[in-house]
Design a protein around this motif. Sequence first.
Motif, short mmCIF file in Angstrom:
data_model
loop_
_atom_site.label_atom_id
_atom_site.label_comp_id
_atom_site.label_asym_id
_atom_site.label_seq_id
_atom_site.Cartn_x
_atom_site.Cartn_y
_atom_site.Cartn_z
N ILE A 174 -27.72 -44.66 -65.26
CA ILE A 174 -27.25 -45.63 -64.26
C ILE A 174 -26.07 -46.39 -64.84
O ILE A 174 -26.13 -46.90 -65.96
N LEU A 175 -24.99 -46.47 -64.07
CA LEU A 175 -23.77 -47.13 -64.50
C LEU A 175 -23.43 -48.28 -63.56
O LEU A 175 -23.55 -48.14 -62.34
N PHE A 176 -23.01 -49.39 -64.13
CA PHE A 176 -22.57 -50.51 -63.31
C PHE A 176 -21.21 -50.21 -62.69
O PHE A 176 -20.30 -49.72 -63.37
N GLY A 177 -21.07 -50.47 -61.39
CA GLY A 177 -19.78 -50.31 -60.72
C GLY A 177 -19.70 -51.25 -59.54
O GLY A 177 -20.73 -51.68 -59.00
N THR A 178 -18.49 -51.58 -59.12
CA THR A 178 -18.32 -52.54 -58.02
C THR A 178 -17.62 -51.97 -56.79
O THR A 178 -17.80 -52.47 -55.70
N ASP A 179 -16.78 -50.97 -56.96
CA ASP A 179 -15.92 -50.45 -55.89
C ASP A 179 -14.85 -51.46 -55.49
O ASP A 179 -14.35 -51.44 -54.37
N THR A 180 -14.49 -52.37 -56.44
CA THR A 180 -13.42 -53.30 -56.13
C THR A 180 -12.19 -52.52 -55.67
O THR A 180 -11.92 -51.43 -56.18
N PRO A 181 -11.45 -53.00 -54.67
CA PRO A 181 -11.42 -54.35 -54.12
C PRO A 181 -12.40 -54.62 -52.98
O PRO A 181 -12.23 -55.62 -52.25
N TRP A 182 -13.43 -53.79 -52.81
CA TRP A 182 -14.27 -53.91 -51.63
C TRP A 182 -15.52 -54.74 -51.84
O TRP A 182 -16.35 -54.85 -50.92
N THR A 183 -15.71 -55.31 -53.02
CA THR A 183 -16.83 -56.21 -53.25
C THR A 183 -16.39 -57.38 -54.12
O THR A 183 -15.35 -57.32 -54.77
N ASP A 184 -17.20 -58.41 -54.13
CA ASP A 184 -17.03 -59.54 -55.04
C ASP A 184 -17.60 -59.11 -56.38
O ASP A 184 -18.81 -58.90 -56.52
N ARG A 185 -16.75 -58.95 -57.39
CA ARG A 185 -17.19 -58.37 -58.66
C ARG A 185 -18.22 -59.25 -59.37
O ARG A 185 -19.19 -58.74 -59.95
N ALA A 186 -18.03 -60.55 -59.35
CA ALA A 186 -18.98 -61.45 -60.01
C ALA A 186 -20.35 -61.38 -59.33
O ALA A 186 -21.39 -61.38 -59.99
N GLU A 187 -20.34 -61.27 -58.01
CA GLU A 187 -21.59 -61.15 -57.27
C GLU A 187 -22.29 -59.84 -57.62
O GLU A 187 -23.52 -59.79 -57.77
N SER A 188 -21.52 -58.76 -57.78
CA SER A 188 -22.10 -57.48 -58.16
C SER A 188 -22.76 -57.55 -59.53
O SER A 188 -23.83 -56.97 -59.75
N VAL A 189 -22.12 -58.25 -60.47
CA VAL A 189 -22.72 -58.45 -61.79
C VAL A 189 -24.05 -59.18 -61.65
O VAL A 189 -25.08 -58.77 -62.21
N ASN A 190 -24.06 -60.25 -60.89
CA ASN A 190 -25.27 -61.06 -60.76
C ASN A 190 -26.40 -60.31 -60.07
O ASN A 190 -27.58 -60.55 -60.36
N ARG A 191 -26.07 -59.42 -59.15
CA ARG A 191 -27.11 -58.71 -58.40
C ARG A 191 -27.94 -57.77 -59.27
O ARG A 191 -29.08 -57.46 -58.93
N ILE A 192 -27.36 -57.34 -60.38
CA ILE A 192 -28.14 -56.49 -61.29
C ILE A 192 -29.41 -57.21 -61.73
O ILE A 192 -30.46 -56.60 -61.95
#
Length: 280
Positions: free
Chosen positions: A237-255
């Motif tokens: 499992i790899l962390f990814g955000t698909d930026t610019p389509w998500t809030d990157r800090a929020e994606s980090v926190n959701r983990i």
Amino acid sequence: MKSALSLKLIGGFFMIIDFHTHCFPDTLARHAVSSLEETGGAKAYADGTVGDLLKTAHMANIDISVVQPIAVKPQNTPTINSVACSNNKIGGVISFGSVHPYYSDYKEELKKIKYTYKLKGIKVHPDFMGVNLDDPKMADMLSCAVGLGLIITIHMGVDLSHKNCVHSTPKMLYDILPRLKGGKIVAAHSGGYLYSDQVLKYLVNQPEIYIDTSYSIGYMEESKLRKIYSAMNPEHILFGTDTPWTDRAESVNRINTFGFSEEDKMKIFCKNALKLLEIF
């Protein structure tokens, strides 16, 4: 200075790697993002430039952004990879290349990606390319990439810009996996955006398959994501955000909301990507 969140989760590594990002040349970024906002009905969280990619990474305490470009048309292939090579000279950025399966000289281009540009892998997006994932030409090209030891990131499941025309499903990937034995395949968007049942049926136990968390976290039903993450080897499992389509800090926190152990969080945020990218 890293946030307390990063220090706690990453321990001595002090690192977060975002394995799934997008950016465009400055002259094209505004038009590209605006067009995708219109067709996908989604608002971007960044302007699509390399500068904003670095800015949003800093704001979210992300150390490395892995850019996943797409050769939408066969003739775009060489330019996409030349730009990727240039982006790799920027600190904090690792860019993959991309090859359209109907590019006439795809075998030579893949060799150039591997040996001349020294890129780590390629990204394909069957929807934007207009080619099914299980198309024989796509399977041939991906098999060639596997033979060269390139990582392959594949858009999986629904894309908001192509809601009614899905060219890439977990079942399609499963069907061509015999051609990709020994490969390193990253099935984006938690294995398939809005295709969780197929992900569980076809992908979770395949040794070649990794998944990234891009876009799916925060947008797919959490109970279905929990089933996928529980069934998947945490080392895949790899962390990814698909930026610019998500809030990157929020994606980090959701983990944090998925009950991963501290050890598994470290794997997801950096260790797995470091190993896959062969950065030690």
